[in-house]
Design a protein around this motif. Sequence first.
Motif, short mmCIF file in Angstrom:
data_model
loop_
_atom_site.label_atom_id
_atom_site.label_comp_id
_atom_site.label_asym_id
_atom_site.label_seq_id
_atom_site.Cartn_x
_atom_site.Cartn_y
_atom_site.Cartn_z
N ALA A 136 0.98 -1.28 0.13
CA ALA A 136 0.14 0.09 0.21
C ALA A 136 0.93 1.21 0.11
CB ALA A 136 -0.64 0.13 1.49
N MET A 137 1.97 1.18 0.81
CA MET A 137 2.93 2.35 0.78
C MET A 137 3.48 2.75 -0.40
SD MET A 137 4.66 4.88 2.23
CE MET A 137 4.68 4.57 4.08
N GLY A 138 3.98 1.40 -1.29
CA GLY A 138 4.45 1.53 -2.52
C GLY A 138 3.66 2.23 -3.58
N CYS A 139 2.36 1.81 -3.39
CA CYS A 139 1.48 2.08 -4.43
C CYS A 139 1.07 3.85 -4.16
CB CYS A 139 0.26 1.29 -4.39
SG CYS A 139 -0.88 1.31 -5.51
N ARG A 140 0.89 4.18 -2.83
CA ARG A 140 0.81 5.35 -2.66
C ARG A 140 1.55 6.48 -3.04
NH1 ARG A 140 -1.36 6.84 3.28
NH2 ARG A 140 -2.12 8.88 2.06
N ILE A 141 2.76 5.99 -2.90
CA ILE A 141 3.94 7.07 -3.09
C ILE A 141 4.64 6.65 -4.46
CG2 ILE A 141 4.70 7.38 -1.00
CD1 ILE A 141 7.05 5.62 -1.04
#
Length: 466
Positions: free
Chosen positions: A179-184
Amino acid sequence: MSALNQEEDVEIVLSHDRHYKFHSGVLARNCLFFAELLVEKNAARLCGKARLAGIKIRWMFELTKLPGEGRPAGELKLVPLDPMGRPPLAPGLVVNENGRIPITIFDSYEAILYALYGKDLPISDNDMTSVLRDASEIIDIATYLGCMSLISKPVTVALLKHGQALFRAIQTVPWGWLAMGCRIQSEIIFGEAVAHLAGNWRKIKEDREVMDRIRHVDKDVEGLCTTLHKRIVVETRRFEMLIMTHYPAGMAQPVDQLPIKREEYSRDILVWMALAWFRHWFGQQIISGQGAFSSDGGYKLFSVIAAGGDAYLDKALLNQFHNKFPLTKKALNVTENHLLEIKECMKQLVLNSGLMDSKCQLDVRRYPCDYFTCVKVGRGELPWVKSGEMMEMPVVRSKGRRLGGNEIAARNQAAARKLAEAPSSAGMGRKEGSGSGQRNYQMFVDDGDEEEEEMATPARKRVRRD
C-alpha cells in the motif's frame, strides 16, 4: 516584470501566524486540489481601489480543520474575498499547544508547498521510525492535494537509505508496504512487496484479512500477484519434468558403435542404479506434495537439490536402499560416487533454471525466505503506470510541434485524478512380480525410519537370452 518575479495571487492560511503567498499557476499545475478551485469564477473581482493599493490576492485558502477521523490531512477550504481582497472574518486557526503533543501538520503543509518551488522535503533519516513518522503526514497531505508525484522520490530515497532494515520490514509485512509503495508510486518498494507476495501467494491468499487489505490497495494488484505466482508454478513444473527425465551425459550412448550391445549397458549398471535411487527419492517428494503445488511452491525441494552433497539422500537413507538391494562394499562406494555426480548434475540444472535467483533487494543469504523470490514486476505492470498508459491519447502535431507545458500539466492532473479515484493485498507401495510370487516394496521416506531387518535374498540364476 521579470519572469522570476511574477505576481503572487494566492494566499494560504494554515494558522493565525502562518500566512503564505504563492502563484496560482504553480499551484494549479502541480496540485489537482488547486487546479479544480483556482478558476476565474472563484477569483475575487478586485476593485480599482484595491489595484491602486497594490493588492494582488485573488484567491485565499484556509486550513479550517486539523487532522482527525476521516480527514488525515485536515480540511483546506476556499475563502471568499470581497472586492478589496479581504475575507469576511480574520482567517487562521489558533491552536494552544501548551502541554500537548506538538502539532506537525503545519510544518508538513509548509514542506509540500515549498517543494512546489524546488525546495527539498525535510524528512528525517535518523532511523526507520523517524522516516515513517515524517513521511506519513506528508503522504496524507500529498494525497489530499493531488501532488503525489512531487514527493514520491524524496520519500523513497529517505526510506532506501536504511537498506536492509527497510527490505526486512517489507519481508515481514509485504501487504502493508504494498500500500505504501502504491501510494507514493515507488517502483522499488512496490516491486519488492509484490515479489514476496507472489512467492508466498498460497499462504497469503488463505488469510482473508490480508487479502481484503491487498484488494483495497488497487483492483489490479491481486491479479498481478496471481499472474506472477502462476509464472513460478509453470517454471517449477517444467523443471520438475526436466529433472525427472534427465540422463547424465554418456548414459544413453556409452559407446559410439551402433547398435549398442547389452554388455556395454551392463558395464554402467551401478550408474543406472544411482539414477534409479535419485528418481525414487525425487518422485517420492513430488507424490508426497513437496513439489510445485506445495504451500511453498516447491522451494524447500529445489533448495536441497541446489545445495547438493549430503543435503538429501545421505548415508542413512542410502543404507535403506542397500538393505533392499544388497551390494558389496566396493559396489556401494562406487554407486555412492555415481550418485554424487548425479546430484551435482541436478544441482547445476536447478541453479541454471533461475528459480533460486532472488530478484529482491533483500539479502536472502542473511535473511532467508522460505519461498521463491525470483519474479520481478515490469514497469508496465505497475498500477499507476497502467492507468497513465490507458489515458494516453495520440496527439496530432504539426511538424516540429511537441507537447507544451499546459498539455503536460493536463496529463499530470488526469493521472492524479485517476489515482485519487482508486481505493487507498503414508508410504505407497508397488508390487513387482518375480517368478511365481509377488512381493510388496514400500516407498522409502527421508525421515529416519527404522531400517528393516535384512532378509535372505533367494539365489537367482542369470538366464541367457539369444
